[in-house]
Scaffold this motif. Sequence first.
Motif, PDB file in Angstrom:
ATOM      1  N   ILE A  35      -6.634  -7.564   2.091  1.00 17.63           N
ATOM      2  CA  ILE A  35      -6.505  -6.131   2.372  1.00 17.63           C
ATOM      3  C   ILE A  35      -5.495  -5.914   3.487  1.00 17.63           C
ATOM      4  CG2 ILE A  35      -7.725  -4.108   3.213  1.00 17.63           C
ATOM      5  CD1 ILE A  35     -10.211  -5.115   1.864  1.00 17.63           C
ATOM      6  N   ILE A  36      -5.618  -6.732   4.531  1.00 24.04           N
ATOM      7  CA  ILE A  36      -4.751  -6.534   5.686  1.00 24.04           C
ATOM      8  C   ILE A  36      -3.296  -6.801   5.312  1.00 24.04           C
ATOM      9  CG2 ILE A  36      -4.172  -7.541   7.918  1.00 24.04           C
ATOM     10  CD1 ILE A  36      -7.125  -7.551   8.521  1.00 24.04           C
ATOM     11  N   ASN A  37      -3.075  -7.794   4.470  1.00 21.40           N
ATOM     12  CA  ASN A  37      -1.698  -8.051   4.071  1.00 21.40           C
ATOM     13  C   ASN A  37      -1.128  -6.906   3.256  1.00 21.40           C
ATOM     14  OD1 ASN A  37      -0.355 -10.514   4.902  1.00 21.40           O
ATOM     15  ND2 ASN A  37      -2.191 -11.516   4.148  1.00 21.40           N
ATOM     16  N   VAL A  97      -8.821  -2.530  -2.901  1.00 19.50           N
ATOM     17  CA  VAL A  97      -9.744  -2.543  -1.766  1.00 19.50           C
ATOM     18  C   VAL A  97     -11.172  -2.330  -2.236  1.00 19.50           C
ATOM     19  CG1 VAL A  97     -10.423  -1.285   0.303  1.00 19.50           C
ATOM     20  CG2 VAL A  97      -8.038  -1.810  -0.095  1.00 19.50           C
ATOM     21  N   TYR A 121      -2.067  -3.830   3.319  1.00 20.38           N
ATOM     22  CA  TYR A 121      -1.964  -2.623   4.137  1.00 20.38           C
ATOM     23  C   TYR A 121      -1.205  -2.878   5.431  1.00 20.38           C
ATOM     24  CZ  TYR A 121      -4.837   0.308   1.204  1.00 20.38           C
ATOM     25  OH  TYR A 121      -5.295   1.066   0.164  1.00 20.38           O
ATOM     26  N   THR A 122      -0.174  -3.691   5.377  1.00 20.54           N
ATOM     27  CA  THR A 122       0.653  -3.865   6.562  1.00 20.54           C
ATOM     28  C   THR A 122       2.010  -3.240   6.297  1.00 20.54           C
ATOM     29  OG1 THR A 122      -0.451  -5.872   7.207  1.00 20.54           O
ATOM     30  CG2 THR A 122       1.755  -5.557   8.035  1.00 20.54           C
ATOM     31  N   GLY A 123       2.406  -2.349   7.181  1.00 18.02           N
ATOM     32  CA  GLY A 123       3.701  -1.715   7.005  1.00 18.02           C
ATOM     33  C   GLY A 123       4.710  -2.272   7.983  1.00 18.02           C
ATOM     34  N   GLU A 124       5.959  -1.974   7.725  1.00 26.27           N
ATOM     35  CA  GLU A 124       6.998  -2.415   8.647  1.00 26.27           C
ATOM     36  C   GLU A 124       7.068  -1.459   9.825  1.00 26.27           C
ATOM     37  OE1 GLU A 124       8.847  -4.930   9.034  1.00 26.27           O
ATOM     38  OE2 GLU A 124       8.193  -5.997   7.240  1.00 26.27           O
ATOM     39  N   LYS A 125       7.145  -2.027  11.011  1.00 24.19           N
ATOM     40  CA  LYS A 125       7.287  -1.186  12.198  1.00 24.19           C
ATOM     41  C   LYS A 125       8.665  -0.539  12.162  1.00 24.19           C
ATOM     42  CE  LYS A 125       5.202  -2.335  16.245  1.00 24.19           C
ATOM     43  NZ  LYS A 125       4.959  -3.359  17.251  1.00 24.19           N
ATOM     44  N   ARG A 148      -4.911  -3.745  13.841  1.00 24.06           N
ATOM     45  CA  ARG A 148      -5.378  -4.481  12.655  1.00 24.06           C
ATOM     46  C   ARG A 148      -6.381  -5.543  13.060  1.00 24.06           C
ATOM     47  NH1 ARG A 148      -0.136  -4.254  10.685  1.00 24.06           N
ATOM     48  NH2 ARG A 148       0.378  -6.372  11.261  1.00 24.06           N
ATOM     49  N   TYR A 186      -8.038   0.971  11.713  1.00 25.84           N
ATOM     50  CA  TYR A 186      -6.920   0.249  11.112  1.00 25.84           C
ATOM     51  C   TYR A 186      -5.616   1.003  11.264  1.00 25.84           C
ATOM     52  CZ  TYR A 186      -4.701  -2.891   7.857  1.00 25.84           C
ATOM     53  OH  TYR A 186      -3.901  -3.839   7.310  1.00 25.84           O
ATOM     54  N   ASP A 187      -4.580   0.261  11.494  1.00 21.44           N
ATOM     55  CA  ASP A 187      -3.270   0.870  11.551  1.00 21.44           C
ATOM     56  C   ASP A 187      -2.284  -0.035  10.841  1.00 21.44           C
ATOM     57  OD1 ASP A 187      -1.664   3.057  13.420  1.00 21.44           O
ATOM     58  OD2 ASP A 187      -0.497   1.308  12.824  1.00 21.44           O
ATOM     59  N   LYS A 188      -1.469   0.568   9.973  1.00 25.80           N
ATOM     60  CA  LYS A 188      -0.567  -0.258   9.175  1.00 25.80           C
ATOM     61  C   LYS A 188       0.471  -0.950  10.036  1.00 25.80           C
ATOM     62  CE  LYS A 188      -0.725   2.216   4.841  1.00 25.80           C
ATOM     63  NZ  LYS A 188      -0.045   3.249   4.083  1.00 25.80           N
ATOM     64  N   VAL A 189       0.853  -0.329  11.119  1.00 23.31           N
ATOM     65  CA  VAL A 189       1.975  -0.850  11.891  1.00 23.31           C
ATOM     66  C   VAL A 189       1.522  -1.678  13.090  1.00 23.31           C
ATOM     67  CG1 VAL A 189       4.019  -0.191  13.172  1.00 23.31           C
ATOM     68  CG2 VAL A 189       3.398   1.058  11.106  1.00 23.31           C
ATOM     69  N   PHE A 247     -13.766   0.813   9.978  1.00 27.34           N
ATOM     70  CA  PHE A 247     -12.681  -0.164   9.808  1.00 27.34           C
ATOM     71  C   PHE A 247     -11.374   0.555   9.524  1.00 27.34           C
ATOM     72  CE2 PHE A 247     -10.123  -2.561   6.699  1.00 27.34           C
ATOM     73  CZ  PHE A 247      -9.813  -3.672   7.455  1.00 27.34           C
ATOM     74  N   PHE A 248     -11.421   1.504   8.595  1.00 23.87           N
ATOM     75  CA  PHE A 248     -10.173   2.173   8.240  1.00 23.87           C
ATOM     76  C   PHE A 248      -9.742   3.177   9.304  1.00 23.87           C
ATOM     77  CE2 PHE A 248     -11.348   0.563   4.045  1.00 23.87           C
ATOM     78  CZ  PHE A 248     -10.149  -0.048   3.730  1.00 23.87           C
ATOM     79  N   ALA A 257       0.824  -1.208   0.000  1.00 18.08           N
ATOM     80  CA  ALA A 257       0.000   0.000   0.000  1.00 18.08           C
ATOM     81  C   ALA A 257       0.853   1.251   0.000  1.00 18.08           C
ATOM     82  CB  ALA A 257      -0.932  -0.004   1.198  1.00 18.08           C
ATOM     83  N   ASP A 258       2.038   1.172   0.612  1.00 15.45           N
ATOM     84  CA  ASP A 258       2.910   2.351   0.614  1.00 15.45           C
ATOM     85  C   ASP A 258       3.544   2.576  -0.736  1.00 15.45           C
ATOM     86  OD1 ASP A 258       2.402   2.875   3.247  1.00 15.45           O
ATOM     87  OD2 ASP A 258       3.929   1.449   3.924  1.00 15.45           O
TER      88      ASP A 258
END
Lengths: 496, 524
Positions: A426-428, A374, A430-434, B140, B132-135, B128-129, A363-364
């Motif tokens: 979607i969750i995968n 989405v 929209y998952t970013g690296e901490k 999530r 939602y948080d990417k990190v 939901f959004f 997503a980034d």
Amino acid sequence: MHLPILLILIPLFTVFSLGLFAFFSKKYIIPLVFTSSLASTAIIFYFIFNRETRLPFSYNLGSWQPDLAINILVDHYTLVIFAAMGLMILLSVIYSLTEITRNKAKFYLLLNVLFVGIAGMVMTADLFNFYVFFEITSISSYALVAYNDKDISLEAAFKYLMLGTVSAVFLLLAIILTYMATGTLNMVLIPERLGNLPVLTRQILIAFYLIGLGVKFAIVPLHTWLPDAYVGVPITYNVLSSALIIKTQFFVLMRILYILFGLNFLQDNMITTILLVWGIFSMLFGHAAAFQQNNLKRLLGYSTIAQMGYVIIAFSLGTPAGIVAGSFHMVNHGIMKGAVFFAAGNLHKAAGSYQLNKMQGLADIMPKTSLIFVLLLLSMVGIPPLSGFASKWLILEAALEAGYLLPGFMIILGSFLSLGYYLSIIINIYTGEKDLSKKSSARAVGLKINEILPAAALTAVCIILGLYPAILTGLIDRAPEFLLEQLNYINIIIGG
Amino acid sequence: MLNPGFPLLLAALLGLILKARKIRYFLTAGALIISLILMFALPQDKILTTASFFDLELILNYISLTSRNIGLIFGLFALLVLVYGYSLLSLASLNLLNIFVGSSIAILFVGDYISFFFFWELISVAAFFLIYDKVEEKLRYTAEYYIIIHVLGGLSLLFGILLNYNFTGEIILAPPEAGLLFFIFGIAIKLGFLGFHVWIPKTYAAIPFQLAVLMAAYTSKVGVYALYRIVELETNIVAYFGLLNALGGILLAIFHSHLRIIISYSIISQIGYMIVGIGLSSQIAVTGGLFHLINHILYKGLLFMMAGTICYSTGFENLSDLGNLWKKTPLTFLAGIIATLSIAGFPFFNGYLSKALIKAGIDSQLLYYGLQLAGVGTSLLFIKVLYFAFLSKNNDPDIVKIPPLSMKLGMVLISAFMMLTAWNPAAVERLFQISPDVAYFSSSSILSGVLPFITALLLFPLLKKYISPHPEKVFQRDFFSKLGYSFINLDKKISQIHSGDLIRYLSWSLLALLVLLLIFLLAG
């Protein structure tokens, strides 16, 4: 004006000229393929826009006598597949321009053979030609599945070939039996002569037709080739398979069942009930299996199986509303799934893999494509105002109107299940690296215009259809006349 | 004419282009003000805008008295949250706030089931959004949980709508003639009915506090509005279910010690009050229930703001880590007192008038004393919060961050607004256009309002050691997630039978043929 024949001839001549061009000058391959698909699309849209004056259309090739006639037939039911062809042929060719880098001539040759098969299957009005085009479609499909030359695609193609061939034997058997019983393969003459056969014979015929074509439109448990085949093929084939090929196969099965055997026979002898239950089973099974996948393409493959379940349910209601709803979903699902595959192909360019856990953080890198993704997934679940909701509304309305409360409820349940796995995509994404220092394997890539256009165009269609679903229903609302009432169909050729 | 929710939705579209935080902030504020103006300016009880879906007519703008009143508080509260969250709301959440609040307002002014369902789902998607948080993995998970349970409710509602449409041929938003059970199930999830309430504490305790302030005001209230519009029964049975909720919420809350979990559970209890009011047949009680909704948004907002400010300044949110804050954060303490007295329905505070109205409309002893008991519980609950957070000497946390002026201003503004409404029953009657014969400030009414609080105050020293705070985890697997996981485990089998073996696959096809033939042979 014999335009429909051109739908078969244009790709057919493209195939032959491709062989020549590949030999003499490769740079004309793309313009040739593009022009021919443009011409096919133009013809299709000509019929869509002039449907009131031009349809139904029939043409007796070679003017043979009725028993042997080779008829080309386009009616309002055919428009269902025409709508899908009109969008998908051109867009998939556009997308393939950059996707296919080696052996272009071979790929486009197979692709055009596929188009010949699809156009032929949709328009033919006799079982012999139907079987010819069916095999043309199948064989080009097997070859396209193997096109990438990877282990996985070769294995999948082999399985597909085996399953497809075994089922084709049953289809051929059904056609032969029909011929022996009636003495003709003209779909217009069969209904009358078939009516004299014992019920059980007709039921067994139906069973053979069902199994023969069922493998191709992936009804559970005949679906097993599909997820494997989807993993290793070009996106172009994914799109065409989901949006066009399996829809065409189901389209033809419905025509055979409803025209040859008649609605009353199907309803009196449990055929529609069996199809309904089978459709529900297929839908729930597809959703449940999709839940477990961690490969995006495989997941979408199972989701296609499940979505076909909705179509099967709608068609087996046997009411005009059901046919319209099923047709609507056939086209609409093609649009949505086509767009999803196009977008998935674009995401793959950055991620380098279709494994969901390797698609994290996309997503980034590709915010717009991710947003489109989405939107499409929400549409597949049936969240308004996207077109998936219109489909679901029509199917549910038709099911309830016909008095099928439980199937209606199952559709709701199926939508709920589908939410689970679409969410995981979607969750995968929209998952970013901490930890920002930990770079993900994904990298930014520039998309070319021909890669963005198909996904964007289909998403736009999806939104527009969600807001104004009447555009599509206006196109297909006369389909039931030519499917549920045998006489209308027969009169196109005999009376006309 | 524009549906009052649409300016916000349009602002959300505009926000896609405008990427500066300040601009988005004032865009939202402007849209909210336009929306409030629209609610007043547009004529009532007239179909103003229509659209079509297939051959059905959608009523996109229909302003009734009730929807206007709820819309007013929705809009006003969003403005207050904007003030409170001036320095807290992020760029993305501002735009999602537009959609979330916009669809919450828009749903009040639609007159047919399809648009109702549309906004119903849009609220869930926007929420939901927002969550939602990417990190943050926990967020999530929370978001996933939230949308799954809400879409389940939404689908149930859709099925109800279709059953009703199939039966009547109408999609006008009116009490349905068929499929009522599915409507009720959908609404029960939205408003957090006991048993379906799990998402409330799970969500509001996990998300950033400024979002909790915002979100707590809308989702479940939309559910209450739906209950008011859709569920219409001959009997008062709904009211008794409401009482169950009011008492159950307290029981669930009292043993917790995480601030926002307590407040979340008390939402469930307060929703119970509204259900009691709406479920009764008398007009006064219904108005009381709706008025309670308005009050509830205010004092619950204040409570969340208080919890947020405590969390912001100390970094702690569990009562077992807090204590002795009254000197360090006097303003927050004052806000806490006002909110507590309001939620307890103490005379001359915010919740008093609506509770008085509900009580005036009650015709059964059981409901009356039940609500009084719930009042005792609520008072006890927030006396506990006040005591352990501000007064008790067990802990003495430091102030790590000074809350910005905007947060304080938010609390002051909302408190002032609450006191204004509490002292002005005439304005309330004008707002709802009723003139009930209720003596709000008669001695018996006041006594009935004071009694629960005094009882709780007296009980608190006795019960203190049973309900004293303890550390607790926010994330716990509940019934629904266990159900989900057991489904996934069962589902693995489906994957396992796809072994990739061609012979197996072929035999499946042949088996299918065999089964078909057998069915035909045996049945024929």
